[in-house]
Every structure is written in structure tokens, then in C-alpha cells.
Write an enzyme that holds these catalytic residues in place. Structure first.
Site, mmCIF file in Angstrom:
data_model
loop_
_atom_site.group_PDB
_atom_site.id
_atom_site.type_symbol
_atom_site.label_atom_id
_atom_site.label_comp_id
_atom_site.label_asym_id
_atom_site.label_seq_id
_atom_site.Cartn_x
_atom_site.Cartn_y
_atom_site.Cartn_z
ATOM 1 N N ASP A 1 -6.696 4.886 -1.398
ATOM 2 C CA ASP A 1 -6.574 3.431 -1.413
ATOM 3 C C ASP A 1 -7.039 2.936 -0.041
ATOM 4 O O ASP A 1 -7.164 3.726 0.909
ATOM 5 C CB ASP A 1 -5.116 3.052 -1.677
ATOM 6 C CG ASP A 1 -4.858 1.575 -1.530
ATOM 7 O OD1 ASP A 1 -5.574 0.779 -2.165
ATOM 8 O OD2 ASP A 1 -3.953 1.205 -0.756
ATOM 9 N N ASP B 1 -6.388 -0.920 1.643
ATOM 10 C CA ASP B 1 -5.428 -1.783 2.334
ATOM 11 C C ASP B 1 -4.049 -1.136 2.364
ATOM 12 O O ASP B 1 -3.490 -0.782 1.322
ATOM 13 C CB ASP B 1 -5.341 -3.143 1.641
ATOM 14 C CG ASP B 1 -6.580 -3.985 1.857
ATOM 15 O OD1 ASP B 1 -6.853 -4.346 3.001
ATOM 16 O OD2 ASP B 1 -7.277 -4.269 0.870
#
Length: 223
Positions: free
Chosen positions: A19, A21
Site C-alpha cells: 500500500d 499512503d
């Protein structure tokens, strides 16, 4: 074997899926500035609302609210413009850049709920190296917690998602990784509090050590 020599997982893996953020970079300051303003404009309480948006595509966040007369795609597009213009306070999670630089480039990908344009902008601001493979929010029909994004990321790397480790910070992403059949490593750097998870958790990448065997399989240790 001492603890430092013991792999985190019982077997090596074909690839790592990250991922963005909250996992590779910290964009909390921007997210809170932009989304808090949006919440106020729509009569929502920012302190409560901001807890519900992490790891989820903007259009899905707005769709879930079912606000009368609100076009979720237009609102998401407007938010994108705001977020593209605001990169102040974005920085890499400690150790993330060195960790990525130590991986074979064909063995990792970024899988983010952010639009591709925004993801590239934030990665540049944080000094995150651009991967060969990236899955962005617009690449999938269903965003996290659907496993579609992680299944697609693994497929684009030419590997089985069940043979990958997913690095995540948000509940929606953890659920997506689990549903894809991957192992999960949780990065907690951007979380003030803790939440229950059966997965290995660490505040940053500074004590994580990956290694690649001759066949390309990856092993992960925590020092």
C-alpha cells in the site's frame, strides 16, 4: 537460531505488495487538511468522518455516505485537484526507501487506493522510488477491502497473491490482503493508537531486513 536470524514467516515469498499512503509514506497532514474541509462543506463532523476514510478510494468513501444530490465522481475529481496541489508535509515512513531499494525491482509493486496521478505526485514528494508495477484506484472495479487490487498487483508481477506479503496500515487494506490469500505485515507509523490484528506489526521498516535467494524468493526478518 537467535530471534534476529528467524524469518517472520514460515516460508519465503515470491513478491512484496505495498500500500502507499500510511504504509510507504505519511500523507496524513494533507489528507486531514483536504478532507476536513470537504467534510465541513457537507455538514459532517471532521473528527468523526476522518476516521472512516483511510485506505479507501475517494469515490467509495463518498458513495457510502449517500448524501442527497452529491455526485461522488465529481466530488472525487474535485478532491483530486486539491490533493494534487497540496504536498506539504508528505514524507517517507522511516526506512521505507532503503527497504524498497534493497528489493529486486521485479519482485515488488505498489497497490494503492489513490488515483495514479496523485500516487506519483506523493511518491515524488516523499522520495519513494517508482516501481515497475503499480495498481492505482482507477485500475479496479472494486476498491479495498475487495481483494481485486492485490490480486491484480500479483498478476502483473506474474506471481500468485497467495505467495506474496502485503504491507498495509489500514483495516480496509488488511482485509483486502487477507481476502487475496496473502500474508500481511502491518506498518503502524501513522497510527496514534493500536487496533487488534493477528498479523505482525512494526512501527517502521528500520528493523526489517529482506533478502532474496538465487531463485528470487524473498525472506523477511525483524532484527
Amino acid at each position: 537460531m537467535n530471534l534476529a536470524d528467524r524469518p517472520l514467516f514460515s516460508r519465503p515469498h515470491q513478491a512484496f505488495l505495498f500500500d502507499m499512503d500510511g504504509t510507504l509514506l505519511n500523507s496524513i497532514a494533507v489528507v486531514e487538511r483536504v478532507w476536513a474541509g470537504w467534510a465541513v462543506r457537507h455538514g459532517l463532523e471532521p473528527e468523526v468522518f476522518l476516521k472512516t476514510i483511510h485506505g479507501i478510494r475517494a469515490v467509495d468513501v463518498i458513495d457510502r455516505l449517500a448524501l442527497p444530490g452529491v455526485d461522488s465522481r465529481k466530488e472525487a475529481a474535485d478532491l483530486l485537484v486539491e490533493e494534487m496541489e497540496d504536498v506539504e508535509g508528505i514524507f517517507a515512513i522511516p526506512g521505507a526507501v532503503a527497504f524498497l531499494d534493497s528489493l529486486p525491482p521485479e519482485r515488488w509493486a505498489i497497490v494503492t487506493s489513490a488515483p495514479r496521478e496523485l500516487a506519483l505526485r506523493r511518491m515524488e514528494a516523499a522520495g519513494i522510488p517508482q516501481p515497475r508495477i503499480m495498481v492505482a484506484g482507477e485500475d479496479v472495479a472494486a476498491g479495498k477491502p475487495s481483494p481485486e487490487c492485490y490480486l491484480l498487483g500479483a498478476s502483473r508481477l506474474g506471481v500468485d497473491a497467495r505467495q506474496c506479503v502485503v504491507f498495509e496500515d489500514a483495516v480496509a487494506g488488511i482485509l483486502a490482503g487477507e481476502a487475496a490469500g496473502a500474508e500481511v505485515c502491518v506498518i503502524t507509523a501513522t497510527h496514534a493508537g493500536t487496533y487488534e490484528t493477528p498479523h505482525f506489526t512494526t512501527a517502521s521498516y528500520e528493523k526489517l531486513r529482506p533478502s532474496a535467494a538465487a531463485d528470487g524468493l524473498l525472506t523477511l526478518k525483524h532484527l
